[in-house]
Design a protein around this motif. Structure first.
Motif, mmCIF file in Angstrom:
data_model
loop_
_atom_site.group_PDB
_atom_site.id
_atom_site.type_symbol
_atom_site.label_atom_id
_atom_site.label_comp_id
_atom_site.label_asym_id
_atom_site.label_seq_id
_atom_site.Cartn_x
_atom_site.Cartn_y
_atom_site.Cartn_z
ATOM 1 N N LEU A 221 0.835 -1.204 0.000
ATOM 2 C CA LEU A 221 0.000 0.000 0.000
ATOM 3 C C LEU A 221 0.866 1.249 0.000
ATOM 4 C CD1 LEU A 221 -3.068 0.550 0.068
ATOM 5 C CD2 LEU A 221 -2.873 0.794 2.560
ATOM 6 N N GLN A 222 1.944 1.225 0.767
ATOM 7 C CA GLN A 222 2.827 2.386 0.806
ATOM 8 C C GLN A 222 3.607 2.562 -0.480
ATOM 9 O OE1 GLN A 222 0.963 3.612 3.148
ATOM 10 N NE2 GLN A 222 2.753 4.913 3.384
ATOM 11 N N PHE A 223 3.963 1.470 -1.142
ATOM 12 C CA PHE A 223 4.666 1.589 -2.411
ATOM 13 C C PHE A 223 3.771 2.208 -3.487
ATOM 14 C CE2 PHE A 223 7.970 -1.868 -1.359
ATOM 15 C CZ PHE A 223 8.903 -0.905 -1.015
ATOM 16 N N VAL A 224 2.480 1.942 -3.392
ATOM 17 C CA VAL A 224 1.547 2.592 -4.316
ATOM 18 C C VAL A 224 1.571 4.096 -4.097
ATOM 19 C CG1 VAL A 224 -0.877 2.890 -4.925
ATOM 20 C CG2 VAL A 224 0.039 0.598 -4.594
ATOM 21 N N PHE A 225 1.576 4.516 -2.832
ATOM 22 C CA PHE A 225 1.660 5.946 -2.526
ATOM 23 C C PHE A 225 3.007 6.516 -2.983
ATOM 24 C CE2 PHE A 225 -2.021 5.483 0.235
ATOM 25 C CZ PHE A 225 -2.617 6.730 0.136
ATOM 26 N N THR A 226 4.070 5.735 -2.869
ATOM 27 C CA THR A 226 5.383 6.196 -3.328
ATOM 28 C C THR A 226 5.345 6.518 -4.812
ATOM 29 O OG1 THR A 226 6.503 4.835 -1.668
ATOM 30 C CG2 THR A 226 7.824 5.594 -3.524
ATOM 31 N N ALA A 227 4.791 5.584 -5.589
ATOM 32 C CA ALA A 227 4.705 5.781 -7.036
ATOM 33 C C ALA A 227 3.805 6.958 -7.374
ATOM 34 C CB ALA A 227 4.187 4.504 -7.702
ATOM 35 N N LEU A 228 2.659 7.032 -6.696
ATOM 36 C CA LEU A 228 1.716 8.106 -6.992
ATOM 37 C C LEU A 228 2.289 9.472 -6.604
ATOM 38 C CD1 LEU A 228 -1.188 8.641 -8.035
ATOM 39 C CD2 LEU A 228 -1.866 8.773 -5.642
#
Length: 449
Positions: A221-228
């Motif tokens: 979930l945090q990696f998705v936020f990183t990319a976004l």
């Protein structure tokens, strides 16, 4: 909720002052330099220390009284603004390096504010109210943003930076007073493995990484936020210089767009604070990301005038409280309060570590690549000119459009992954655990430091 509401009111007032200063400094920097790069450097100076120091800040938050930490961070920001005010009164203007240095100091203290405030709120209200509380905070930020650009825009042209910074200092004092009069519960003493001593500060600083790494759903979930956050930075940071470039440095146009955007944030905050978000909070996070980019940055990038920029900004800000509130509710319900300082600080670092990198790239990319390419005789004008136009600001519009398209894809890809889509089922709530476990070993209660 009474204590939280008092603090919320303090934050609302403080955000108004901070928003006025941020608006005024953004306009001042671009007016003085005429470059997007200078503005992005100022943002980087705040964001970078805030993110880099997050693990250490989280460890300190879990060791110290969280109420004292919150007051300390507000006080530090107020002192920096007071120093800027003194310089302006003495010298008549601010040098760029003075703004950068002030942002570095404020950013360093800000690293502690998010984990301290989030962890404190977790013990002040029941978990059923987590998403609503996050919505109220987003509402406060958006409501202050409606007034901040209007007030700052009205004062800046006639009176300059002085009255704006003076208001900011006063609002910081109001926020500190609100925290002082409210009781903030401290978490129960942390559980540590039997026979072990309390971990060192270095070990505590690394604890959040280990905790999240061992929980793939939270990590993903945090990696998705990183990319976004990486891709969104290209649009969000460039929006202000794009509007100024396409309107001939019109502070009124910028204030109009930012104020209408803030109305979107108010609407989103109201929706989240009354509705509480979708039953499946992860839908509010991942599907919300795609909706926000589809109706926000894509619309802003395609638009060529204030009405379109305002509409896209409104929709973007409408979805942000739903995304953030849903995400905050997931983390506050899954992570035990005693370790939230460390885990939330690390969570923030993972999600935002890409942002300062994008900030550094965005300015030069706009000034050196996209803007020349979209000039009337630029190499990309024939291809993208019919879509975003040509001339000053067109290259930055193209950047915003592309960031929105990629943002839509990121949200949809994240939702297609079962480990992320089912995070609320995979991870039990912290209060559903039958016994505290630390590193998979039996735990005993720590006796102080």
């Amino acid at each position: 909720m009474r204590g939280f509401t008092v603090i919320w009111l303090g934050q609302l007032v403080s955000m108004l002052g901070t928003g006025m200063t941020n608006f005024a400094l953004s306009f001042y920097i671009f007016e003085q330099t005429g470059q997007a790069s200078a503005l992005t450097i100022a943002i980087f100076c705040f964001v970078a220390p805030s993110i880099i120091l997050s693990p250490l800040a989280g460890a300190l938050v879990d060791r110290w009284n969280r109420k004292v930490v919150i007051i300390m961070t507000d006080l530090a920001a107020g002192i920096v603004t007071l120093v800027w005010l003194t310089i302006v009164l003495t010298n008549g203007n601010l040098e760029m390096w003075q703004i950068y240095l002030g942002n570095i100091i404020t950013g360093a203290f800000n690293a502690m504010q998010f984990p301290a405030f989030s962890a404190a709120v977790s013990l002040m209200i029941p978990k059923e109210q987590f998403a609503r509380a996050a919505g109220m905070l987003d509402f406060a930020g958006a409501a202050s943003n409606i007034l901040a650009p209007a007030f700052a825009g009205a004062l800046l042209g006639t009176f300059g930076l002085v009255p704006i910074m003076l208001v900011d200092v006063i609002t910081f004092l109001f926020a500190i007073l609100a925290v002082l009069v409210v009781h903030m519960p401290q978490p129960a003493a942390e559980m540590i493995p039997e026979g072990n001593k309390r971990p060192s500060l270095r070990e505590d600083s690394l604890f959040g990484f280990k905790y999240i790494r061992e929980r793939p759903s939270l990590l993903g979930l945090q990696f998705v936020f990183t990319a976004l956050n990486f891709i969104s930075a290209f649009g969000a940071i460039i929006a202000t210089p794009m509007i100024l470039a396409r309107t001939g440095n019109s502070a009124a146009s910028l204030a109009t767009v930012q104020s209408i955007a803030a109305f979107g944030g108010v609407a989103g905050g109201l929706i989240m604070s009354t509705w509480g978000g979708p039953k499946r909070k992860v839908q509010g996070v991942l599907l919300g990301m795609s909706a926000e980019n589809l109706l926000g940055p894509i619309v802003i990038g395609l638009a060529k005038a204030v009405p379109g920029w305002a509409a896209g900004s409104f929709m973007s800000q409408l979805f942000i409280p739903i995304i953030n509130g849903s995400n905050q509710a997931i983390w506050q319900s899954k992570v035990p309060p005693a370790i939230q300082g460390r885990v939330f600080a690390t969570r923030r670092m993972i999600a935002q570590i890409s942002f300062p990198v994008a900030v550094l790239i965005a300015g030069p990319l706009a000034d050196k690549v996209f803007e020349p390419a979209m000039s009337s005789d630029g190499w990309a004008a024939a291809i993208f000119g019919p879509i975003v136009g040509t001339g000053a600001g067109a290259g930055m519009s193209l950047m915003i459009l592309l960031s929105g398209i990629v943002g839509v894809v990121i949200g949809l890809v994240g939702y297609s992954i079962p480990a992320l889509r089912d995070v609320e089922d995979i991870m039990p709530d912290f209060d559903a655990l039958t016994a505290p476990i630390v590193n998979n070993e039996p735990a005993i209660q720590s006796q102080g430091e």
